[in-house]
Design a protein around this motif. Structure first.
Motif, mmCIF file in Angstrom:
data_model
loop_
_atom_site.group_PDB
_atom_site.id
_atom_site.type_symbol
_atom_site.label_atom_id
_atom_site.label_comp_id
_atom_site.label_asym_id
_atom_site.label_seq_id
_atom_site.Cartn_x
_atom_site.Cartn_y
_atom_site.Cartn_z
ATOM 1 N N HIS A 32 -19.710 8.749 -27.416
ATOM 2 C CA HIS A 32 -19.166 9.164 -26.117
ATOM 3 C C HIS A 32 -18.079 10.217 -26.300
ATOM 4 O O HIS A 32 -18.037 11.218 -25.581
ATOM 5 N N GLN A 35 -19.571 13.394 -27.241
ATOM 6 C CA GLN A 35 -20.522 13.801 -26.209
ATOM 7 C C GLN A 35 -21.950 13.877 -26.742
ATOM 8 O O GLN A 35 -22.702 14.797 -26.442
ATOM 9 N N LYS A 36 -22.326 12.876 -27.545
ATOM 10 C CA LYS A 36 -23.704 12.747 -28.010
ATOM 11 C C LYS A 36 -24.385 11.700 -27.133
ATOM 12 O O LYS A 36 -23.830 10.641 -26.891
ATOM 13 N N ASP A 37 -25.579 12.009 -26.675
ATOM 14 C CA ASP A 37 -26.267 11.120 -25.742
ATOM 15 C C ASP A 37 -27.328 10.242 -26.385
ATOM 16 O O ASP A 37 -27.896 9.384 -25.716
ATOM 17 N N THR A 38 -27.634 10.426 -27.646
ATOM 18 C CA THR A 38 -28.736 9.678 -28.240
ATOM 19 C C THR A 38 -28.291 8.896 -29.463
ATOM 20 O O THR A 38 -27.340 9.255 -30.150
#
Length: 143
Positions: A32, A35-38
């Motif tokens: 978070h 800012q990584k979504d996976t």
């Protein structure tokens, strides 16, 4: 023997769940912040296996299934040595450690491990004194 095997596997299950959950929460917080979504499936498997291995080492040293005659300080010392090596190898395997590190970085790591080790020893000493005093008082009352 049956009780010790049961305790070993109960601790292994509970410890792995606890450890994996906390490491997953830390990973989610880091992702978070970055800012990584996976999350990769391979990364999750590695995280789970790292948790399982660390918990196995804990159970190996602190249940009486394998090391029956070891006292607490010997168990703690063996565990701290093994878990430190395992943790370093695991963090390289996960890709969190990428280079060999500097002397200062390894000194900080060793300092943290030693600080935790001596904290455990101090807590154990206070616990032993308190338990010994209770035992002595109960024995004197019985006599």
């Amino acid at each position: 023997m049956k009780q010790q095997v049961s305790q070993f596997f109960t601790w292994l299950r509970n410890g792995t769940c606890f450890c994996f959950t906390w490491l997953l929460l830390l990973l989610l917080i880091c992702n978070h912040l970055l800012q990584k979504d996976t999350l990769s499936t391979a990364g999750l498997w590695k995280l789970f296996l790292l948790s399982l291995g660390g918990t196995f080492l804990f159970c190996l040293f602190f249940t009486r299934l394998f090391l029956k005659k070891w006292l607490f300080c010997a168990r703690l010392t063996g565990f701290m040595i093994c878990i430190s090596i395992y943790e370093c190898l695991g963090l390289y395997w996960l890709g969190l450690f990428r280079s060999t590190g500097t002397l200062g970085q390894w000194t900080v790591f060793a300092g943290i491990v030693l600080c935790l080790y001596f904290t455990c020893i101090i807590i154990y000493q206070f616990y032993s004194r308190k338990t010994g005093a209770l035992y002595t008082r109960a024995l004197q009352e019985h006599q």
